[in-house]
Design a protein around this motif. Structure first.
Motif, PDB file in Angstrom:
ATOM      1  N   ALA A   1      73.144  27.477  41.905  1.00  0.00           N
ATOM      2  CA  ALA A   1      74.594  27.504  42.089  1.00  0.00           C
ATOM      3  C   ALA A   1      74.949  26.886  43.431  1.00  0.00           C
ATOM      4  O   ALA A   1      75.496  27.533  44.328  1.00  0.00           O
ATOM      5  N   ASN A   2      74.637  25.596  43.536  1.00  0.00           N
ATOM      6  CA  ASN A   2      74.821  24.889  44.797  1.00  0.00           C
ATOM      7  C   ASN A   2      74.586  23.405  44.563  1.00  0.00           C
ATOM      8  O   ASN A   2      74.021  23.013  43.536  1.00  0.00           O
ATOM      9  N   GLU A   3      75.006  22.605  45.544  1.00  0.00           N
ATOM     10  CA  GLU A   3      74.647  21.188  45.519  1.00  0.00           C
ATOM     11  C   GLU A   3      73.141  21.084  45.742  1.00  0.00           C
ATOM     12  O   GLU A   3      72.575  21.842  46.539  1.00  0.00           O
ATOM     13  N   PHE A   4      72.498  20.148  45.063  1.00  0.00           N
ATOM     14  CA  PHE A   4      71.031  20.071  45.084  1.00  0.00           C
ATOM     15  C   PHE A   4      70.638  18.668  45.545  1.00  0.00           C
ATOM     16  O   PHE A   4      70.399  17.777  44.727  1.00  0.00           O
ATOM     17  N   THR A   5      70.582  18.487  46.850  1.00  0.00           N
ATOM     18  CA  THR A   5      70.395  17.138  47.391  1.00  0.00           C
ATOM     19  C   THR A   5      69.184  17.009  48.303  1.00  0.00           C
ATOM     20  O   THR A   5      68.909  15.918  48.798  1.00  0.00           O
ATOM     21  N   ASP A   6      68.458  18.085  48.536  1.00  0.00           N
ATOM     22  CA  ASP A   6      67.298  18.056  49.427  1.00  0.00           C
ATOM     23  C   ASP A   6      66.202  17.163  48.848  1.00  0.00           C
ATOM     24  O   ASP A   6      65.765  17.364  47.703  1.00  0.00           O
ATOM     25  N   PRO A   7      65.714  16.157  49.596  1.00  0.00           N
ATOM     26  CA  PRO A   7      64.701  15.234  49.043  1.00  0.00           C
ATOM     27  C   PRO A   7      63.441  15.948  48.564  1.00  0.00           C
ATOM     28  O   PRO A   7      62.908  15.628  47.500  1.00  0.00           O
ATOM     29  N   GLY A   8      62.964  16.909  49.362  1.00  0.00           N
ATOM     30  CA  GLY A   8      61.778  17.640  48.944  1.00  0.00           C
ATOM     31  C   GLY A   8      62.026  18.452  47.687  1.00  0.00           C
ATOM     32  O   GLY A   8      61.176  18.524  46.797  1.00  0.00           O
TER      33      GLY A   8
ATOM     34  N   PHE B   1      74.833  22.190  40.704  1.00  0.00           N
ATOM     35  CA  PHE B   1      76.217  21.797  40.945  1.00  0.00           C
ATOM     36  C   PHE B   1      76.283  20.448  41.652  1.00  0.00           C
ATOM     37  O   PHE B   1      75.329  20.016  42.309  1.00  0.00           O
ATOM     38  N   ALA B   2      77.451  19.817  41.565  1.00  0.00           N
ATOM     39  CA  ALA B   2      77.780  18.636  42.374  1.00  0.00           C
ATOM     40  C   ALA B   2      79.270  18.653  42.646  1.00  0.00           C
ATOM     41  O   ALA B   2      80.063  18.973  41.748  1.00  0.00           O
ATOM     42  N   ASP B   3      79.655  18.322  43.876  1.00  0.00           N
ATOM     43  CA  ASP B   3      81.082  18.282  44.201  1.00  0.00           C
ATOM     44  C   ASP B   3      81.499  16.988  44.899  1.00  0.00           C
ATOM     45  O   ASP B   3      82.617  16.882  45.401  1.00  0.00           O
ATOM     46  N   SER B   4      80.580  16.012  44.922  1.00  0.00           N
ATOM     47  CA  SER B   4      80.914  14.737  45.559  1.00  0.00           C
ATOM     48  C   SER B   4      80.098  13.619  44.942  1.00  0.00           C
ATOM     49  O   SER B   4      79.002  13.853  44.387  1.00  0.00           O
TER      50      SER B   4
ATOM     51  N   GLY C   1      90.038  25.931  51.900  1.00  0.00           N
ATOM     52  CA  GLY C   1      89.505  26.934  52.809  1.00  0.00           C
ATOM     53  C   GLY C   1      88.321  27.697  52.289  1.00  0.00           C
ATOM     54  O   GLY C   1      87.789  28.576  52.974  1.00  0.00           O
ATOM     55  N   GLY C   2      87.881  27.382  51.069  1.00  0.00           N
ATOM     56  CA  GLY C   2      86.761  28.094  50.468  1.00  0.00           C
ATOM     57  C   GLY C   2      85.434  27.463  50.830  1.00  0.00           C
ATOM     58  O   GLY C   2      85.279  26.807  51.861  1.00  0.00           O
ATOM     59  N   ARG C   3      84.464  27.622  49.955  1.00  0.00           N
ATOM     60  CA  ARG C   3      83.138  27.081  50.214  1.00  0.00           C
ATOM     61  C   ARG C   3      83.064  25.686  49.626  1.00  0.00           C
ATOM     62  O   ARG C   3      83.993  24.898  49.727  1.00  0.00           O
ATOM     63  N   THR C   4      81.925  25.354  49.050  1.00  0.00           N
ATOM     64  CA  THR C   4      81.751  24.051  48.438  1.00  0.00           C
ATOM     65  C   THR C   4      82.644  23.924  47.214  1.00  0.00           C
ATOM     66  O   THR C   4      83.239  24.891  46.753  1.00  0.00           O
ATOM     67  N   GLY C   5      82.713  22.717  46.648  1.00  0.00           N
ATOM     68  CA  GLY C   5      83.519  22.509  45.451  1.00  0.00           C
ATOM     69  C   GLY C   5      84.623  21.491  45.674  1.00  0.00           C
ATOM     70  O   GLY C   5      85.241  21.439  46.736  1.00  0.00           O
ATOM     71  N   ALA C   6      84.856  20.668  44.659  1.00  0.00           N
ATOM     72  CA  ALA C   6      85.935  19.679  44.721  1.00  0.00           C
ATOM     73  C   ALA C   6      87.269  20.380  44.909  1.00  0.00           C
ATOM     74  O   ALA C   6      87.569  21.365  44.232  1.00  0.00           O
TER      75      ALA C   6
ATOM     76  N   GLY D   1      82.282  27.353  39.391  1.00  0.00           N
ATOM     77  CA  GLY D   1      82.923  27.686  40.651  1.00  0.00           C
ATOM     78  C   GLY D   1      82.635  29.119  41.024  1.00  0.00           C
ATOM     79  O   GLY D   1      81.928  29.845  40.322  1.00  0.00           O
ATOM     80  N   TYR D   2      83.209  29.517  42.153  1.00  0.00           N
ATOM     81  CA  TYR D   2      83.026  30.872  42.666  1.00  0.00           C
ATOM     82  C   TYR D   2      84.379  31.392  43.110  1.00  0.00           C
ATOM     83  O   TYR D   2      85.022  30.810  43.994  1.00  0.00           O
ATOM     84  N   GLU D   3      84.816  32.459  42.498  1.00  0.00           N
ATOM     85  CA  GLU D   3      86.154  32.999  42.739  1.00  0.00           C
ATOM     86  C   GLU D   3      86.239  33.889  43.963  1.00  0.00           C
ATOM     87  O   GLU D   3      87.337  34.217  44.433  1.00  0.00           O
ATOM     88  N   GLY D   4      85.104  34.302  44.527  1.00  0.00           N
ATOM     89  CA  GLY D   4      85.086  35.257  45.624  1.00  0.00           C
ATOM     90  C   GLY D   4      85.968  34.912  46.816  1.00  0.00           C
ATOM     91  O   GLY D   4      86.678  35.778  47.334  1.00  0.00           O
ATOM     92  N   PRO D   5      85.952  33.645  47.304  1.00  0.00           N
ATOM     93  CA  PRO D   5      86.766  33.320  48.483  1.00  0.00           C
ATOM     94  C   PRO D   5      88.272  33.397  48.246  1.00  0.00           C
ATOM     95  O   PRO D   5      89.041  33.330  49.211  1.00  0.00           O
ATOM     96  N   ALA D   6      88.702  33.537  47.009  1.00  0.00           N
ATOM     97  CA  ALA D   6      90.142  33.570  46.729  1.00  0.00           C
ATOM     98  C   ALA D   6      90.793  34.850  47.232  1.00  0.00           C
ATOM     99  O   ALA D   6      92.007  34.875  47.474  1.00  0.00           O
TER     100      ALA D   6
END
Length: 423
Positions: free
Chosen positions: A122-129, A148-151, A179-184, A210-215
């Protein structure tokens, strides 16, 4: 189809020998042998402080959430980062969990070490390793992976890292909030990301998440309205991007442990396409005596009718090390041992000799690295050597401090099992 894992690999954890690595547990024998001996926390050599799990409360919470999710038509993908405990993952999967959710590649690697067949990051997954590791794991045809991907930049990095992978990776476009976390942050950005995923051979668009918690930070009318508003945005994105989805069903995923009632009502509503609603709650496993007690739909003020309340399954035990002035005791446990990020521990029990009694009027105002300050009424006797049982707030920062947690019988003292964690 629900996920599975290697039950034999989980069972082998019970063959691990107890030694100095598990600082609170007496050395000698294996986990299985120690559990079979049913030792007592206070009489059989355990070293304080320690955090323990209540076996009955744990099982109650696991079955309650599994049953409720199934009745709602939700696929439950519990957030494994809460516990990082393969034995608990196994129980969640046995009860019908669709997947295990984690936060990054290292946690996904732990899941795969125990054969979890479907992992959702549940996150962007961009780490090369991490991408290199994933590309190799995808050689197993029985393994399913989602992230996930947001960009567009994230899509490009995943495409580069998975160029040699044997098959494409399923991606959910993450929908965020200001004002939240990751996400388009808007539908135009989400659409651009979805188009980039669909155009990339190494990736396959599977839906939105998505994640509703920061709302919100409350469960009052305004807080719940803010959560509903965010979930309406998530639904709008899911419908708009459905035309680009490359899987049989559009996955729409949300969820934490504070507002899963609203998530269920939103995601299981009417859709113009075939949707798989996926809930990613994690802290329900043990619930707590603080943050989730106050916010959970099955907490102290339940918002769901006809469903048993969740029970706090974590207790921290700390010995009184000093009573330097009237009404103040210092406990031999601190931030290294107990969570403090979402509220101080709550004094619940007082053990003197072999007698345990509930307390009232006790308060934990602050903590240091290795000490907890306990304020208590001056007309009550608290002595050096007594033990205080503490209710904890925020399971996610409770488990990470302990590679091994004893599981206790209903008396709260007899150890009947152990849970191994991997952080």
């Amino acid at each position: 189809m629900n996920a599975t894992m290697d039950a034999a690999a989980v069972a082998r954890l019970r063959e691990e020998r107890l030694d100095w690595r598990f600082r609170q547990v007496p050395a000698g024998g294996t986990l299985a042998e120690a559990a079979a001996a049913r030792p007592n926390l206070f009489r059989d050599g355990f070293l304080g402080p320690f955090v323990v799990l209540d076996q009955q409360a744990l099982e109650h919470n696991l079955t309650t959430m599994a049953d409720w999710s199934a009745r709602q038509g939700l696929a439950l993908a519990p957030h494994g980062k809460t516990t990082m405990a393969p034995a608990l993952f196994q129980r969640q999967l046995d009860l019908g969990a669709w997947a295990i959710t984690v936060a990054h590649a290292g946690q996904a690697r732990v899941c795969r070490a125990f054969g979890v067949s479907r992992v959702l990051v549940a996150n962007e997954f961009t780490d090369p390793g991490g991408l290199a590791w994933l590309a190799a794991e995808l050689a197993d045809p029985g393994f399913e992976f989602l992230c996930f991907a947001d960009s567009v930049e994230a899509v490009r990095l995943m495409a580069d890292g998975l160029a040699e992978a044997p098959r494409p990776v399923d991606v959910l476009v993450e929908i965020g909030m200001a004002g939240g976390r990751t996400g388009a942050r808007d539908l135009a950005t989400a659409t651009t990301v979805a188009e980039a995923v669909a155009a990339t051979p190494a990736l396959r668009l599977a839906g939105v998440a998505g994640y509703e918690g920061p709302a919100a930070s409350t469960a009052d009318v305004d807080g719940l309205a803010a959560v509903w508003s965010y979930l309406d945005t998530l639904r709008t994105a899911a419908v708009s991007l459905h035309r680009l989805v490359e899987t049989d069903r559009t996955i729409v995923s949300a969820g934490g442990s504070s507002y899963f009632d609203v998530v269920a009502a939103s995601l299981t509503g009417s859709w113009p396409m075939d949707v798989l609603p996926v809930l990613r709650s994690g802290a329900y496993v043990t619930h707590d005596d603080g943050f989730y007690r106050d916010l959970s739909p099955l907490g102290a003020t339940p918002r769901l009718a006809g469903v048993p309340r969740l029970r706090a399954a974590l207790t921290g035990w700390a010995q009184v090390a000093s009573v330097p002035e009237p009404g103040l005791a210092l406990l031999a446990a601190g931030k290294r041992d107990l969570p403090y990020d979402l509220g101080m521990p709550v004094a619940r029990l007082h053990r003197t000799g072999n007698a345990v009694a509930p307390v009232s009027g006790f308060e934990v105002p602050t903590m240091n690295d290795q000490h907890t300050y306990l304020r208590f009424p001056e007309d009550q006797a608290v002595a050096v050597g007594d033990w205080i049982g503490l209710g904890l707030s925020h399971p996610c920062t409770s488990f990470d401090k302990w590679p091994l947690l004893p599981v206790t019988a209903p008396d709260g003292e007899t150890v009947v099992d152990f849970v191994r964690t991997f952080f």
